[in-house]
Design an enzyme around this catalytic site. Structure first.
Site, short mmCIF file in Angstrom:
data_model
loop_
_atom_site.label_atom_id
_atom_site.label_comp_id
_atom_site.label_asym_id
_atom_site.label_seq_id
_atom_site.Cartn_x
_atom_site.Cartn_y
_atom_site.Cartn_z
N LEU A 42 70.05 8.97 79.14
CA LEU A 42 69.65 10.34 78.75
C LEU A 42 69.84 10.53 77.25
O LEU A 42 70.87 10.17 76.69
CB LEU A 42 70.51 11.34 79.52
N ASP A 70 70.57 15.97 71.93
CA ASP A 70 70.36 16.49 70.58
C ASP A 70 70.17 15.41 69.51
O ASP A 70 70.90 14.41 69.51
CB ASP A 70 71.57 17.31 70.13
N ARG A 86 81.76 24.28 68.92
CA ARG A 86 81.30 22.92 68.63
C ARG A 86 80.11 22.86 67.67
O ARG A 86 79.59 23.86 67.23
CB ARG A 86 80.94 22.20 69.92
N ASP A 87 79.68 21.63 67.41
CA ASP A 87 78.45 21.28 66.69
C ASP A 87 78.50 21.64 65.20
O ASP A 87 77.69 22.45 64.71
CB ASP A 87 77.23 21.94 67.37
N GLU A 103 74.94 27.37 70.61
CA GLU A 103 75.09 25.95 70.34
C GLU A 103 74.33 25.56 69.07
O GLU A 103 73.38 26.23 68.66
CB GLU A 103 74.55 25.13 71.52
C1 FRU Z 1 73.42 20.97 73.10
C2 FRU Z 1 74.79 20.43 73.40
C3 FRU Z 1 75.74 20.61 72.24
C4 FRU Z 1 76.76 19.53 72.47
C5 FRU Z 1 75.89 18.41 72.98
C6 FRU Z 1 76.56 17.51 73.96
O1 FRU Z 1 72.43 20.36 73.83
O2 FRU Z 1 75.32 21.00 74.57
O3 FRU Z 1 76.30 21.90 72.14
O4 FRU Z 1 77.44 19.17 71.31
O5 FRU Z 1 74.77 19.03 73.59
O6 FRU Z 1 75.72 16.44 74.27
#
Ligand code: FRU
Length: 542
Positions: free
Chosen positions: A105, A108, A228-229, A283
């Site tokens: 899979l 991002d 996150r991110d 996100e």
């Molecule tokens: C968005 C997300 C992000 C996270 C990542 C994990 O698609 O949920 O917030 O960092 O995917 O794969």
């Protein structure tokens, strides 16, 4: 119990696949319980969900350095497992010029940046199966943004601070160093209690990244572990880090930190209160300037679309942002970035010649059942698109360089008729009248339809007559009047429809049989221009 003895009891480092630090303890997840030695009373072997954990209280020998060394052994083992998984499976839905995972899979895009004369693009990868399991970062390299080559698996979920996923983040290019920031995702105990820290890794030669561990360990006040991110920008002589977050009152917000040196970070503020209740989590923030106007791109979760057809709570938005003298920001003028089915968590970067180029995940968080899963892979990245701000509105066009993939131009006239394009990999230009229909990827059973509804002045994209197994089937976008001009990028199982020279875009995964290559129009006569698109370099390990 000293760490060396504990590793020994676990049957050696090669039998350990995860290290965890639950409150006051240290735990190793072990592969094979048969090789675990006889345990003294202070060490427990217990089943936690479907894993076997060896746990004892943490003493002073369990230093971060010692854990880091163990992390390198776990990483080496993880990398060795990937050799076969990096070979692409064959499947007729696979894109020929988009980035897709060899198997497993993809979600991002991460760390998208121009650094040391090359474009770098990383992506979130679960190598095993079509589910969101412990994420890795894959590193892709390109000289021209069209031909991407698989460089390596850049980061693996090997350490106590990212044991359940090297989550998304951005990159900073500084002198010769490439520094990537990501969220370390950890799940603890039977309840899978989430623990997130903001971490970094550095490459000094543009190649292998070396983890430097967590830089932000504590959460800012008033938010949950859904923080996150990281996205880093430089402003007024300091670095600012933005994180998507969720307040304890379950509202999505933007957290901001600042730093002088990219290593030490101080929390400043939570932003976004002016949007009120706009989803329970935000996100993947991205912030950049277009013609001196700052824009904020994010992925709010838990919002309702204005379209009755769109039932998905995970969406995308672009907004405008202004900073005051204290560098506090406010958000206004929200726009939908993409009106299609599959566009989420995008990232952007500035090209060498100053264009803002964006790449998104062509997929959605809860969408896990596509026909591609039977071949062992799911999702892909979108085509790269260029963003501009024209009269206060975002305009998006395909990356100019994609034109280098064009083969010969075919001009086709269709009057309520159809033609066989004999390919599903093409770029198509057509002007359509209100009330008319265009069908793509068509055979006697299946097709995707674009309909220009003259009553509501909207374009309807309908994939109900495809092999889609999950998700909504209709999307709509209201358009200004006049004829509608379409530029459509097709790649075996995807369509990206750029409407009226970038006024709106719709991205869609669309599955029809390999032989469904017809194109037809109803209630109109049109001139269609079609280029077959040639495959660039294959973005897989050679
Ligand atoms: C968005 C997300 C992000 C996270 C990542 C994990 O698609 O949920 O917030 O960092 O995917 O794969």
């Amino acid at each position: 119990m000293c760490i060396e003895d504990l590793i020994e009891l676990a049957g050696g480092a090669s039998n350990i696949y995860r290290v965890l630090l639950p409150e006051g303890n240290v735990s190793f997840a072990v592969r094979d319980t048969d090789v675990v030695r006889a345990l003294p009373s202070e060490v427990v072997l217990e089943k936690v969900l479907d894993e076997w954990h060896l746990t004892c209280s943490r003493d002073e020998t369990v230093t971060e350095d010692a854990l880091f060394r163990l992390g390198r052994e776990i990483e080496a083992h993880q990398r060795a497992q990937l050799t076969d998984l990096a070979q692409p499976v064959s499947c007729h839905y696979r894109p020929s010029w988009h980035i897709a995972p060899p198997r497993g899979l993809i979600n991002d895009p991460n760390g998208f940046i121009f650094h040391n004369g090359q474009y770098h693009l990383f992506y979130q990868w679960s190598p095993i199966g079509c589910a969101h399991t412990d994420k890795y970062w894959v590193h892709m390299l390109s000289d021209d943004l069209v031909n991407w080559k698989w460089d390596d698996v850049a980061l693996t979920p090997s350490d106590w601070f990212d044991s359940h996923g090297v989550y998304s983040g951005h990159a900073v290019s500084l002198d010769n160093e490439l520094m990537v920031f990501y969220t370390g995702n950890v799940r603890l105990g039977e309840e899978r209690h989430r623990q997130t820290m903001q971490c970094a890794a550095i490459s000094t030669d543009g190649g292998q990244l070396h983890k430097i561990g967590p830089l932000i360990r504590e959460l800012p006040p008033g938010v949950t572990e859904h923080t996150r991110d990281p996205k880093i920008i430089r402003r007024n002589g300091k670095w600012i880090m933005f994180l998507g977050t969720q307040t304890t009152a379950m509202q999505g917000r933007l957290a901001a930190y600042h730093s002088e040196d990219l290593h030490h970070w101080q929390f400043d503020n939570l932003y976004g209160h002016e949007l009120g209740d706009f989803g329970y989590m935000w996100e993947c923030p991205d912030i950049f300037a277009l013609n001196q106007q700052y824009c904020f791109v994010f992925a709010p979760q838990g919002i309702k679309s204005e379209s009755e057809f769109n039932t998905v709570p995970h969406q995308n938005r672009i907004a405008q942002v202004s900073f005051n003298d204290q560098d506090e920001l406010s958000i206004s003028k929200l726009q939908v970035l993409d009106y299609g089915f599959d566009f989420y968590a995008p990232q952007s970067m500035e090209t060498q010649d100053g264009r803002r180029v964006m790449c998104g995940w062509m997929g959605l968080p809860d969408e896990l059942k596509h026909p591609t899963c039977r071949s062992g892979w799911i999702h892909q990245l979108t085509a790269l698109r260029e963003l501009e701000l024209v009269d206060g509105r975002i305009v998006q066009r395909p990356l100019q360089e994609l034109a280098s993939l064009r083969g010969e131009l075919r001009e086709i006239q269709l009057d309520n008729g159809s033609t066989d394009l004999a390919t599903k990999t093409f770029e198509l230009f057509v002007d359509m009248e209100w009330g008319s229909r265009l069908r793509l990827f068509e055979d006697e059973h299946y097709y995707v339809e674009i309909y220009l509804d003259p009553i509501k002045h909207r374009l309807l994209l309908d994939r109900s007559n495809t092999q889609i197994e999950e998700g909504d089937t209709v999307r709509e976008v209201e358009l200004s009047s006049g004829n509608v001009s379409l530029q459509i990028l097709a790649d075996n199982s995807s369509l990206e429809i750029f409407i009226n020279h970038g006024e709106a875009v719709m991205t869609a995964r669309v599955f029809t049989p390999e032989s469904a290559t017809r194109l037809s129009v109803k209630d109109t006569a049109v001139n269609v221009q079609v280029y077959e698109l040639q495959a660039p370099l294959a973005p897989y390990r050679s």
